[in-house]
Design a protein around this motif. Structure first.
Motif, PDB file in Angstrom:
ATOM      1  N   LEU A  95     -15.060  -1.574  52.562  1.00 35.42           N
ATOM      2  CA  LEU A  95     -14.086  -1.242  51.528  1.00 35.42           C
ATOM      3  C   LEU A  95     -13.830  -2.503  50.709  1.00 35.42           C
ATOM      4  N   LEU A  96     -14.220  -2.473  49.443  1.00 35.15           N
ATOM      5  CA  LEU A  96     -13.993  -3.620  48.562  1.00 35.15           C
ATOM      6  C   LEU A  96     -12.739  -3.362  47.735  1.00 35.15           C
ATOM      7  N   CYS A  97     -11.666  -4.121  48.021  1.00 36.25           N
ATOM      8  CA  CYS A  97     -10.413  -3.976  47.280  1.00 36.25           C
ATOM      9  C   CYS A  97     -10.557  -4.618  45.909  1.00 36.25           C
ATOM     10  N   VAL A  98     -10.283  -3.846  44.871  1.00 34.40           N
ATOM     11  CA  VAL A  98     -10.448  -4.314  43.488  1.00 34.40           C
ATOM     12  C   VAL A  98      -9.159  -4.058  42.726  1.00 34.40           C
ATOM     13  N   PRO A  99      -8.465  -5.100  42.261  1.00 33.64           N
ATOM     14  CA  PRO A  99      -7.240  -4.897  41.478  1.00 33.64           C
ATOM     15  C   PRO A  99      -7.547  -4.470  40.052  1.00 33.64           C
ATOM     16  N   LEU A 100      -6.782  -3.508  39.557  1.00 40.27           N
ATOM     17  CA  LEU A 100      -6.993  -3.033  38.192  1.00 40.27           C
ATOM     18  C   LEU A 100      -6.517  -4.039  37.145  1.00 40.27           C
ATOM     19  N   ASN A 101      -5.663  -4.968  37.551  1.00 34.00           N
ATOM     20  CA  ASN A 101      -5.044  -5.856  36.567  1.00 34.00           C
ATOM     21  C   ASN A 101      -5.736  -7.204  36.441  1.00 34.00           C
ATOM     22  N   GLN A 102      -6.990  -7.287  36.885  1.00 33.90           N
ATOM     23  CA  GLN A 102      -7.734  -8.533  36.767  1.00 33.90           C
ATOM     24  C   GLN A 102      -9.186  -8.247  36.397  1.00 33.90           C
ATOM     25  N   VAL A 123     -24.362  -2.201  50.013  1.00 30.05           N
ATOM     26  CA  VAL A 123     -23.589  -1.902  48.809  1.00 30.05           C
ATOM     27  C   VAL A 123     -23.879  -0.493  48.311  1.00 30.05           C
ATOM     28  N   ALA A 124     -25.140  -0.170  48.115  1.00 30.40           N
ATOM     29  CA  ALA A 124     -25.514   1.102  47.491  1.00 30.40           C
ATOM     30  C   ALA A 124     -25.140   2.310  48.339  1.00 30.40           C
ATOM     31  N   SER A 125     -25.167   2.173  49.669  1.00 36.53           N
ATOM     32  CA  SER A 125     -24.962   3.330  50.545  1.00 36.53           C
ATOM     33  C   SER A 125     -23.734   3.242  51.429  1.00 36.53           C
ATOM     34  N   ASN A 126     -23.160   2.054  51.591  1.00 35.36           N
ATOM     35  CA  ASN A 126     -22.105   1.892  52.596  1.00 35.36           C
ATOM     36  C   ASN A 126     -20.814   1.253  52.089  1.00 35.36           C
ATOM     37  N   THR A 127     -20.669   1.080  50.772  1.00 37.91           N
ATOM     38  CA  THR A 127     -19.461   0.450  50.240  1.00 37.91           C
ATOM     39  C   THR A 127     -18.682   1.428  49.379  1.00 37.91           C
ATOM     40  N   ILE A 128     -17.355   1.406  49.555  1.00 33.32           N
ATOM     41  CA  ILE A 128     -16.436   2.208  48.738  1.00 33.32           C
ATOM     42  C   ILE A 128     -15.502   1.240  48.016  1.00 33.32           C
ATOM     43  N   ILE A 129     -15.361   1.402  46.694  1.00 33.52           N
ATOM     44  CA  ILE A 129     -14.412   0.594  45.931  1.00 33.52           C
ATOM     45  C   ILE A 129     -13.008   1.149  46.175  1.00 33.52           C
ATOM     46  N   LEU A 130     -12.086   0.281  46.575  1.00 28.45           N
ATOM     47  CA  LEU A 130     -10.710   0.677  46.848  1.00 28.45           C
ATOM     48  C   LEU A 130      -9.805  -0.014  45.822  1.00 28.45           C
ATOM     49  N   PHE A 131      -9.368   0.735  44.817  1.00 27.74           N
ATOM     50  CA  PHE A 131      -8.588   0.141  43.734  1.00 27.74           C
ATOM     51  C   PHE A 131      -7.137  -0.093  44.151  1.00 27.74           C
ATOM     52  N   THR A 132      -6.611  -1.259  43.745  1.00 27.54           N
ATOM     53  CA  THR A 132      -5.210  -1.600  43.984  1.00 27.54           C
ATOM     54  C   THR A 132      -4.553  -1.923  42.637  1.00 27.54           C
ATOM     55  N   HIS A 133      -3.240  -2.175  42.685  1.00 29.57           N
ATOM     56  CA  HIS A 133      -2.468  -2.488  41.481  1.00 29.57           C
ATOM     57  C   HIS A 133      -2.593  -1.373  40.440  1.00 29.57           C
ATOM     58  N   THR A 134      -2.453  -0.136  40.894  1.00 31.19           N
ATOM     59  CA  THR A 134      -2.607   1.001  39.982  1.00 31.19           C
ATOM     60  C   THR A 134      -1.371   1.232  39.119  1.00 31.19           C
ATOM     61  N   LEU A 147     -10.944   3.883  33.740  1.00 34.27           N
ATOM     62  CA  LEU A 147     -12.178   3.138  34.003  1.00 34.27           C
ATOM     63  C   LEU A 147     -13.196   3.351  32.887  1.00 34.27           C
ATOM     64  N   ILE A 148     -13.402   4.598  32.507  1.00 34.82           N
ATOM     65  CA  ILE A 148     -14.418   4.915  31.508  1.00 34.82           C
ATOM     66  C   ILE A 148     -14.037   4.375  30.133  1.00 34.82           C
ATOM     67  N   THR A 149     -12.741   4.477  29.787  1.00 37.78           N
ATOM     68  CA  THR A 149     -12.302   4.108  28.441  1.00 37.78           C
ATOM     69  C   THR A 149     -12.110   2.610  28.271  1.00 37.78           C
ATOM     70  N   TRP A 150     -11.513   1.953  29.283  1.00 39.90           N
ATOM     71  CA  TRP A 150     -11.067   0.579  29.086  1.00 39.90           C
ATOM     72  C   TRP A 150     -11.772  -0.451  29.947  1.00 39.90           C
ATOM     73  N   ARG A 151     -12.313  -0.065  31.085  1.00 40.55           N
ATOM     74  CA  ARG A 151     -12.788  -1.072  32.028  1.00 40.55           C
ATOM     75  C   ARG A 151     -14.230  -0.820  32.468  1.00 40.55           C
ATOM     76  N   LYS A 152     -15.141  -1.086  31.550  1.00 39.63           N
ATOM     77  CA  LYS A 152     -16.558  -0.927  31.883  1.00 39.63           C
ATOM     78  C   LYS A 152     -16.958  -1.868  33.008  1.00 39.63           C
ATOM     79  N   ASP A 153     -16.306  -3.027  33.116  1.00 39.32           N
ATOM     80  CA  ASP A 153     -16.629  -3.954  34.199  1.00 39.32           C
ATOM     81  C   ASP A 153     -16.328  -3.336  35.562  1.00 39.32           C
ATOM     82  N   LEU A 154     -15.211  -2.606  35.655  1.00 40.91           N
ATOM     83  CA  LEU A 154     -14.881  -1.931  36.910  1.00 40.91           C
ATOM     84  C   LEU A 154     -15.763  -0.707  37.131  1.00 40.91           C
TER      85      LEU A 154
END
Length: 343
Positions: A95-102, A123-134, A147-154
């Motif tokens: 589980l990769l924790c990814v903050p939305l505000n960075q 990564v391709a088969s065993n990782t789930i992105i877990l978003f924080t700071h929603t 994600l689609i509109t504003w955060r192509k990096d995410l």
């Protein structure tokens, strides 16, 4: 749940930046008991949390951000070794924790480093992105839309992980929070199912598991004052060792494992990891800064500000700046009046 997962529960490896990922909050949401790892030569090792979540036994292993460019190479080896030993014989998901505000630079580097360490399937088969700071999202704004509109990096991170993502943060808590936990664990079980019902495995994990089992035998022998035969397996119930005691011995064995055979220099000097934060063109750099600023604005203002900024950016010069500001102001005022009219 698969037989492999049901016997010992779901093992999850939690990755993320030290301050941004809210790892303690995640463990709190999962209602897990915190069990900090020991200091190893003055370096704080992994922490291991265990408990029951959504009717399942769950173990979460997390470590310092060993993938960060700021991490000392010697400490990095210890962190990785501790992480692998603590989650041996292998996690059911990362589980990769990814903050939305960075920006996503650090997390992109984490995925590249994980691939170099444990192979592409990690990564391709065993990782789930877990978003924080929603709290970044407005009340009527969906995570997918953002994600689609504003955060192509995410969005790129999500695509690299097989389009698997989730968040445990809810606006109302209570039942919604429990449902979010249930849905996360269902996604983990889907990962296990797609992996043939088995946990993730890799030579580095196999090395760690072999060393852990050898240490278990040694510890049990010392405690009982007897030599176990070479054929004895620590996974089999010893007539004088309870299941609870064997679990404690197992964790002691995991903590005692020293540095594994990890070529840290090779991993972090690889072109893939070095290219995790590619240099942007001047225009691209301005665009990234623009998005970084705009994402802090409310949704309504955000769109109009983007329109004005686009004009200013591509027209250029003082004229472009004035025109862009005018367009943005007019669009914002029109949007405000339309909003009032609809109330």
């Amino acid at each position: 749940m698969s037989a492999s997962a049901s016997q010992s529960g779901l093992r999850l490896v939690l990755l993320g930046q030290r301050n941004a990922a809210r790892r303690p909050a995640v463990c709190s949401l999962l209602d897990l008991e915190d069990q900090p790892g020991p200091d190893v030569d003055g370096v704080q090792g992994c922490s291991k949390q265990r408990g029951e979540a959504a009717g399942r036994q769950v173990v979460v292993v997390s470590s310092p951000a060993w993938f960060s460019s700021a991490c000392d190479p010697e400490e990095r080896t210890k962190h990785i070794s501790s992480l692998i030993a603590s989650s041996s014989p292998g996690p059911h998901a990362f589980l990769l924790c990814v903050p939305l505000n960075q920006p996503a630079d650090g997390e992109a580097r984490a995925l590249d480093a994980l691939i170099q360490l444990l192979g592409p399937s990690a990564v391709a088969s065993n990782t789930i992105i877990l978003f924080t700071h929603t709290e970044e999202l407005d009340e009527d704004e969906q995570l997918e839309e953002y994600l689609i509109t504003w955060r192509k990096d995410l969005q790129n991170l999500v695509e690299r992980c097989g389009d698997r993502y989730h968040t445990l943060e809810t606006r109302n808590g209570g039942p919604e929070e429990k449902q979010a936990v249930e849905e996360l664990l269902e996604k983990v079980e889907q990962v296990v199912k797609e992996s043939g019902g088995q946990h993730f495995s890799y030579p580095l994990y196999q090395e760690a598991e072999e060393r852990v089992r050898e240490k278990q035998v040694e510890l049990v022998s010392e405690r009982r004052g007897e030599e176990l035969s070479d054929q004895a397996s620590p996974t089999n119930s010893h007539p004088e060792v309870s299941e609870e005691e064997m679990g404690a011995v197992r964790e002691e064995a995991e903590r005692s494992i020293g540095d594994l055979n990890v070529d840290v220099d090779s991993i972090f000097s690889s072109p893939a990891v070095l290219a995790s934060s590619p240099a942007l063109s001047p225009l691209g750099g301005l665009w990234e800064k623009l998005l970084a600023w705009i994402r802090w604005l409310p949704t309504l203002v955000r769109r109009e500000a983007l329109l004005g900024a686009l004009v200013g950016l591509f027209v250029g010069g003082p004229v472009g700046g004035m025109v862009g500001a005018s367009v943005g102001s007019v669009a914002t005022e029109v949007g405000r009046r339309n909003t009032q009219k609809n109330k």
